[in-house]
Write an enzyme that holds these catalytic residues in place. Structure first.
Site, PDB file in Angstrom:
ATOM      1  N   TYR A 201      11.446   1.729   0.297  1.00 48.78           N
ATOM      2  CA  TYR A 201      10.831   0.621   0.064  1.00 48.78           C
ATOM      3  C   TYR A 201       9.770   0.553  -1.061  1.00 48.78           C
ATOM      4  CZ  TYR A 201       7.360  -3.105   1.789  1.00 48.78           C
ATOM      5  OH  TYR A 201       6.679  -4.321   2.073  1.00 48.78           O
TER       6      TYR A 201
ATOM      7  N   ASN B 154       0.690  -1.288  -0.101  1.00 48.28           N
ATOM      8  CA  ASN B 154      -0.015   0.068  -0.112  1.00 48.28           C
ATOM      9  C   ASN B 154       0.946   1.130  -0.006  1.00 48.28           C
ATOM     10  OD1 ASN B 154      -0.022   1.382   2.832  1.00 48.28           O
ATOM     11  ND2 ASN B 154       0.270  -0.820   3.229  1.00 48.28           N
TER      12      ASN B 154
HETATM   13  C1  15L Z   1       4.115  -2.722   4.563  1.00 50.23           C
HETATM   14  O1  15L Z   1       4.158  -2.752   3.348  1.00 50.23           O
HETATM   15  C2  15L Z   1       5.196  -3.257   5.280  1.00 50.23           C
HETATM   16  O2  15L Z   1       5.561  -4.359   4.919  1.00 50.23           O
HETATM   17  C3  15L Z   1       4.554  -3.841   6.793  1.00 50.23           C
HETATM   18  O3  15L Z   1       5.282  -3.799   7.734  1.00 50.23           O
HETATM   19  C4  15L Z   1       3.567  -2.615   7.296  1.00 50.23           C
HETATM   20  O4  15L Z   1       4.160  -1.359   7.626  1.00 50.23           O
HETATM   21  C5  15L Z   1       2.428  -2.337   6.247  1.00 50.23           C
HETATM   22  O5  15L Z   1       2.829  -2.198   5.035  1.00 50.23           O
HETATM   23  C6  15L Z   1       1.349  -1.172   6.789  1.00 50.23           C
HETATM   24  O6  15L Z   1       1.282  -0.302   5.922  1.00 50.23           O
HETATM   25  O7  15L Z   1       0.930  -1.192   7.817  1.00 50.23           O
END
Ligand code: 15L
Length: 279
Positions: free
Chosen positions: A143, A119
């Site tokens: 990321y 997301n």
């Molecule tokens: C992600 O993409 C992460 O991998 C996870 O650790 C959380 O941060 C999650 O999103 C989130 O948005 O809660």
């Protein structure tokens, strides 16, 4: 690549990053559903069950991937660098590694790759907006940028090689929502299993993106209207009283409160306030 799968029982499915959080849930809940379920990771976790089919696989080893993918129908690509990895590791695993997975899948006759995006690829949209998969990318972190690369790779291999792809932008994969933001972003384990199952099994998909989110009243993302027919059943609102017993809206720092990506947006944020594009 043909997409002539008939039923779940016919499928051979390989999961990369199977030892991770999502992989650990999927490997238990999908056990026995497919003809073969191959669990791949750099190293199997400490506790595995005797009937689990683990293999050691590194996404940075293209030759190894190609040998593992022979006679696999669907690759579920979960392997990703940890959020706190150095940029060097993150970009290698998430970009080079993802390229290797798609290239090996296309070369090995895999019919579909299910790619786990995040997301956070649209994290800088305002919390007041409700998005769908056609909304513009606004990545909120290194990321998220690597996940945008992965989505582009998925699209490229679908367009150029006919490799069917389902891209899942995972929300907050947790047993229950942990904070106010997750009242919007929560993805329950049960809904995740439904979504991955449909992403693996629904025939006739060329390329499809879907937000991996439960049926949350406050969701930042519109319900799925695609051929996948993803119909989540859990709603974070059922946990709202518990969340608000532990925190108030003002406990969230101001920048986090503005944007869907929350703390990912706040990390390193130095944009002057008052610009016209502020949410
Ligand atoms: C992600 O993409 C992460 O991998 C996870 O650790 C959380 O941060 C999650 O999103 C989130 O948005 O809660």
């Amino acid at each position: 690549m043909s997409d002539d799968r008939h039923s779940a029982k016919d499928l051979s499915v390989l999961i990369t990053g199977a030892a991770g959080e999502i992989g650990s849930v999927l490997r238990q809940r999908l056990k026995g559903r497919y003809r073969r379920l191959i669990l791949a990771d750099i190293a199997p976790p400490d506790s595995t069950e005797a009937d689990d089919a683990w293999i050691a696989a590194d996404v940075l080893d293209p030759t190894g991937l190609a040998s593992h993918f022979a006679s696999v129908d669907v690759v579920v690509h979960l392997a990703t660098a940890p959020l706190d990895a150095s940029w060097d590791v993150m970009q290698r695993v998430n970009t080079e590694g993802t390229w290797n997975v798609f290239a090996a899948a296309a070369a090995s006759g895999v019919s579909r790759v299910v790619y786990t995006s995040s997301n956070h690829i649209t994290g800088f949209h305002s919390r007041a907006d409700q998005l769908d998969p056609s909304s513009p990318l606004r990545p909120d972190s290194h990321y998220a940028v690597t996940k945008a690369y992965g989505e582009a790779v998925a699209r490229l291999f679908a367009d150029k090689k006919g490799l069917s792809s389902v891209v899942i932008r995972i929300g907050s994969f947790q047993p229950a929502p942990q904070n106010i933001r997750m009242l919007s972003t929560w993805l329950s384990h049960a809904d995740a299993v439904q979504l991955f199952t449909k992403a693996i099994e629904t025939p006739g998909i060329d390329y499809q993106t879907v937000y991996g989110v439960s049926a949350n009243t406050r969701s930042f993302w519109k319900p799925d209207t695609s051929k996948l027919n993803y119909r989540p059943v859990d709603n974070a609102e059922d946990h709202a009283a518990h969340v608000f017993a532990r925190m108030n809206v003002t406990d969230e720092p101001a920048v986090e409160r503005l944007f869907q990506g929350g703390d990912f947006c706040a990390d390193g944020y130095s944009r002057p306030t008052g610009s016209t594009d502020d949410p």
